[in-house]
Design a protein around this motif. Structure first.
Motif, PDB file in Angstrom:
ATOM      1  N   LEU A  82       0.832  -1.202   0.000  1.00  0.00           N
ATOM      2  CA  LEU A  82       0.000   0.000   0.000  1.00  0.00           C
ATOM      3  C   LEU A  82       0.863   1.247   0.000  1.00  0.00           C
ATOM      4  CD1 LEU A  82      -2.535  -1.046   2.795  1.00  0.00           C
ATOM      5  CD2 LEU A  82      -2.893  -1.166   0.323  1.00  0.00           C
ATOM      6  N   GLU A  83       0.356   2.291  -0.617  1.00  0.00           N
ATOM      7  CA  GLU A  83       1.031   3.586  -0.602  1.00  0.00           C
ATOM      8  C   GLU A  83       0.759   4.315   0.712  1.00  0.00           C
ATOM      9  OE1 GLU A  83       3.118   4.546  -2.998  1.00  0.00           O
ATOM     10  OE2 GLU A  83       2.698   2.611  -3.945  1.00  0.00           O
ATOM     11  N   ARG A  84      -0.379   3.974   1.355  1.00  0.00           N
ATOM     12  CA  ARG A  84      -0.784   4.583   2.618  1.00  0.00           C
ATOM     13  C   ARG A  84      -1.682   3.595   3.344  1.00  0.00           C
ATOM     14  NH1 ARG A  84      -6.006   5.473   2.419  1.00  0.00           N
ATOM     15  NH2 ARG A  84      -6.997   5.797   0.412  1.00  0.00           N
ATOM     16  N   GLU A  85      -1.831   3.804   4.639  1.00  0.00           N
ATOM     17  CA  GLU A  85      -2.709   2.940   5.423  1.00  0.00           C
ATOM     18  C   GLU A  85      -4.163   3.189   5.029  1.00  0.00           C
ATOM     19  OE1 GLU A  85      -3.488   1.634  10.053  1.00  0.00           O
ATOM     20  OE2 GLU A  85      -2.299   3.429   9.656  1.00  0.00           O
ATOM     21  N   LEU A  86      -4.921   2.115   4.830  1.00  0.00           N
ATOM     22  CA  LEU A  86      -6.337   2.240   4.518  1.00  0.00           C
ATOM     23  C   LEU A  86      -7.100   2.626   5.780  1.00  0.00           C
ATOM     24  CD1 LEU A  86      -6.925  -0.962   2.325  1.00  0.00           C
ATOM     25  CD2 LEU A  86      -6.349   1.355   1.574  1.00  0.00           C
ATOM     26  N   ASP A  87      -8.179   3.404   5.592  1.00  0.00           N
ATOM     27  CA  ASP A  87      -9.009   3.708   6.753  1.00  0.00           C
ATOM     28  C   ASP A  87     -10.052   2.595   6.908  1.00  0.00           C
ATOM     29  OD1 ASP A  87     -11.309   4.302   5.128  1.00  0.00           O
ATOM     30  OD2 ASP A  87     -10.710   6.403   4.992  1.00  0.00           O
ATOM     31  N   LEU A  88     -10.795   2.625   8.004  1.00  0.00           N
ATOM     32  CA  LEU A  88     -11.747   1.553   8.286  1.00  0.00           C
ATOM     33  C   LEU A  88     -12.820   1.418   7.205  1.00  0.00           C
ATOM     34  CD1 LEU A  88     -12.239   1.709  12.145  1.00  0.00           C
ATOM     35  CD2 LEU A  88     -11.325  -0.176  10.801  1.00  0.00           C
ATOM     36  N   ASP A  89     -13.282   2.527   6.650  1.00  0.00           N
ATOM     37  CA  ASP A  89     -14.284   2.446   5.590  1.00  0.00           C
ATOM     38  C   ASP A  89     -13.731   1.750   4.349  1.00  0.00           C
ATOM     39  OD1 ASP A  89     -16.370   3.632   7.037  1.00  0.00           O
ATOM     40  OD2 ASP A  89     -15.777   5.654   6.431  1.00  0.00           O
ATOM     41  N   GLU A  90     -12.477   2.013   4.029  1.00  0.00           N
ATOM     42  CA  GLU A  90     -11.859   1.352   2.869  1.00  0.00           C
ATOM     43  C   GLU A  90     -11.671  -0.149   3.120  1.00  0.00           C
ATOM     44  OE1 GLU A  90      -9.118   4.827   0.890  1.00  0.00           O
ATOM     45  OE2 GLU A  90      -8.571   4.126   2.907  1.00  0.00           O
ATOM     46  N   ILE A  91     -11.315  -0.494   4.344  1.00  0.00           N
ATOM     47  CA  ILE A  91     -11.167  -1.914   4.686  1.00  0.00           C
ATOM     48  C   ILE A  91     -12.534  -2.592   4.631  1.00  0.00           C
ATOM     49  CG2 ILE A  91     -10.519  -3.533   6.520  1.00  0.00           C
ATOM     50  CD1 ILE A  91      -8.428  -1.356   7.390  1.00  0.00           C
ATOM     51  N   ALA A  92     -13.563  -1.913   5.145  1.00  0.00           N
ATOM     52  CA  ALA A  92     -14.920  -2.466   5.105  1.00  0.00           C
ATOM     53  C   ALA A  92     -15.398  -2.637   3.665  1.00  0.00           C
ATOM     54  CB  ALA A  92     -15.876  -1.579   5.888  1.00  0.00           C
ATOM     55  N   ALA A  93     -15.025  -1.702   2.788  1.00  0.00           N
ATOM     56  CA  ALA A  93     -15.407  -1.822   1.378  1.00  0.00           C
ATOM     57  C   ALA A  93     -14.786  -3.080   0.753  1.00  0.00           C
ATOM     58  CB  ALA A  93     -14.994  -0.569   0.598  1.00  0.00           C
ATOM     59  N   GLU A  94     -13.547  -3.392   1.127  1.00  0.00           N
ATOM     60  CA  GLU A  94     -12.907  -4.629   0.659  1.00  0.00           C
ATOM     61  C   GLU A  94     -13.692  -5.845   1.141  1.00  0.00           C
ATOM     62  OE1 GLU A  94     -10.029  -5.145  -1.212  1.00  0.00           O
ATOM     63  OE2 GLU A  94      -9.842  -2.994  -1.556  1.00  0.00           O
ATOM     64  N   ALA A  95     -14.109  -5.817   2.410  1.00  0.00           N
ATOM     65  CA  ALA A  95     -14.879  -6.932   2.975  1.00  0.00           C
ATOM     66  C   ALA A  95     -16.235  -7.055   2.290  1.00  0.00           C
ATOM     67  CB  ALA A  95     -15.048  -6.736   4.482  1.00  0.00           C
ATOM     68  N   ALA A  96     -16.870  -5.918   1.998  1.00  0.00           N
ATOM     69  CA  ALA A  96     -18.166  -5.936   1.310  1.00  0.00           C
ATOM     70  C   ALA A  96     -18.032  -6.523  -0.089  1.00  0.00           C
ATOM     71  CB  ALA A  96     -18.752  -4.520   1.249  1.00  0.00           C
ATOM     72  N   ARG A  97     -16.966  -6.151  -0.804  1.00  0.00           N
ATOM     73  CA  ARG A  97     -16.730  -6.719  -2.145  1.00  0.00           C
ATOM     74  C   ARG A  97     -16.565  -8.233  -2.085  1.00  0.00           C
ATOM     75  NH1 ARG A  97     -14.718  -1.650  -3.376  1.00  0.00           N
ATOM     76  NH2 ARG A  97     -12.664  -1.820  -2.475  1.00  0.00           N
ATOM     77  N   ALA A  98     -16.078  -8.731  -0.953  1.00  0.00           N
ATOM     78  CA  ALA A  98     -15.905 -10.171  -0.784  1.00  0.00           C
ATOM     79  C   ALA A  98     -17.202 -10.841  -0.310  1.00  0.00           C
ATOM     80  CB  ALA A  98     -14.774 -10.452   0.208  1.00  0.00           C
ATOM     81  N   GLY A  99     -18.280 -10.060  -0.205  1.00  0.00           N
ATOM     82  CA  GLY A  99     -19.574 -10.623   0.153  1.00  0.00           C
ATOM     83  C   GLY A  99     -19.854 -10.711   1.642  1.00  0.00           C
ATOM     84  N   CYS A 100     -19.103  -9.977   2.457  1.00  0.00           N
ATOM     85  CA  CYS A 100     -19.292 -10.047   3.908  1.00  0.00           C
ATOM     86  C   CYS A 100     -20.420  -9.123   4.361  1.00  0.00           C
ATOM     87  CB  CYS A 100     -17.995  -9.691   4.625  1.00  0.00           C
ATOM     88  SG  CYS A 100     -16.735 -10.959   4.355  1.00  0.00           S
ATOM     89  N   ASP A 101     -21.032  -9.491   5.483  1.00  0.00           N
ATOM     90  CA  ASP A 101     -22.126  -8.724   6.077  1.00  0.00           C
ATOM     91  C   ASP A 101     -21.646  -7.737   7.127  1.00  0.00           C
ATOM     92  OD1 ASP A 101     -24.233 -10.178   4.716  1.00  0.00           O
ATOM     93  OD2 ASP A 101     -23.802 -11.844   6.079  1.00  0.00           O
ATOM     94  N   VAL A 102     -20.493  -8.011   7.743  1.00  0.00           N
ATOM     95  CA  VAL A 102     -20.001  -7.194   8.840  1.00  0.00           C
ATOM     96  C   VAL A 102     -18.486  -7.326   8.907  1.00  0.00           C
ATOM     97  CG1 VAL A 102     -20.326  -9.045  10.545  1.00  0.00           C
ATOM     98  CG2 VAL A 102     -20.272  -6.662  11.326  1.00  0.00           C
ATOM     99  N   LEU A 103     -17.836  -6.251   9.333  1.00  0.00           N
ATOM    100  CA  LEU A 103     -16.403  -6.269   9.595  1.00  0.00           C
ATOM    101  C   LEU A 103     -16.216  -6.106  11.098  1.00  0.00           C
ATOM    102  CD1 LEU A 103     -13.350  -6.091   8.856  1.00  0.00           C
ATOM    103  CD2 LEU A 103     -13.699  -3.620   8.549  1.00  0.00           C
TER     104      LEU A 103
END
Length: 176
Positions: A82-103
């Motif tokens: 990564l060029e910078r640390e992801l924030d929680l919303d960006e991490i949650a977006a990754e989880a959502a793309r993977a089909g998750c309901d909650v992080l």
């Protein structure tokens, strides 16, 4: 490409050795048993090398690959620079793309807005959060005050999972 749907982020915070990982394991197991797809993320303040030195994927990364993937019949592991640390919303977006309901996260005590704090009497008599920053408190110490904040025993994983489900996952499995 559509933006990923927003999923709830629930952060388990507390001092070292308070029981955060044990609580996270229990709550995740309960939620998964109820049919939810759960993503987890552990925060580390420094770089972590989760690959095995000398293995091919480790060598790929050392050669300069920006993304290294290891695929097997039942897993896909992705390690990405990564060029910078992801924030929680960006991490949650990754989880959502993977089909998750909650992080469900462990750590992120400085940036989490939905915090469940674990406070073990043997570790400390003080919270790391202000009571108004908490959605729940998991503790064995009756002297800790957090007015209006739901309290759970250290081993009440089912109760915490009920709280998370009721508060943050209403309709997650129904497409609501």
């Amino acid at each position: 490409m559509d933006a990923p749907r927003r999923i709830p982020i629930v952060s388990i915070v507390g001092k070292s050795d308070a029981g955060k990982t044990t609580l996270l394991e229990g709550v995740v197991s309960e939620l998964v048993a109820r049919g939810y797809a759960v993503a987890t993320c552990k925060h580390h303040a420094h770089e972590v090398d989760i690959d095995v030195p000398g293995k091919d994927s480790w060598r790929h990364a050392r050669a300069g690959a920006r993304v290294v993937m290891v695929a097997s019949p039942s897993q896909l592991v992705t390690i990405r620079r990564l060029e910078r640390e992801l924030d929680l919303d960006e991490i949650a977006a990754e989880a959502a793309r993977a089909g998750c309901d909650v992080l469900v996260t462990e750590g992120f005590k400085r940036v989490a807005t939905v915090r469940i704090e674990v406070a073990r009497r043997a570790r400390s008599r003080e919270l790391i959060s202000e009571p108004h920053e908490l959605v729940a408190l998991v503790t064995d110490d009756e002297s800790i005050e957090a007015p209006g904040v739901p309290r759970f025993a250290l081993d009440d994983h089912r109760g915490v999972a009920d709280f998370v489900e009721r508060t943050f996952l209403k309709g997650a499995r129904d497409g609501d």
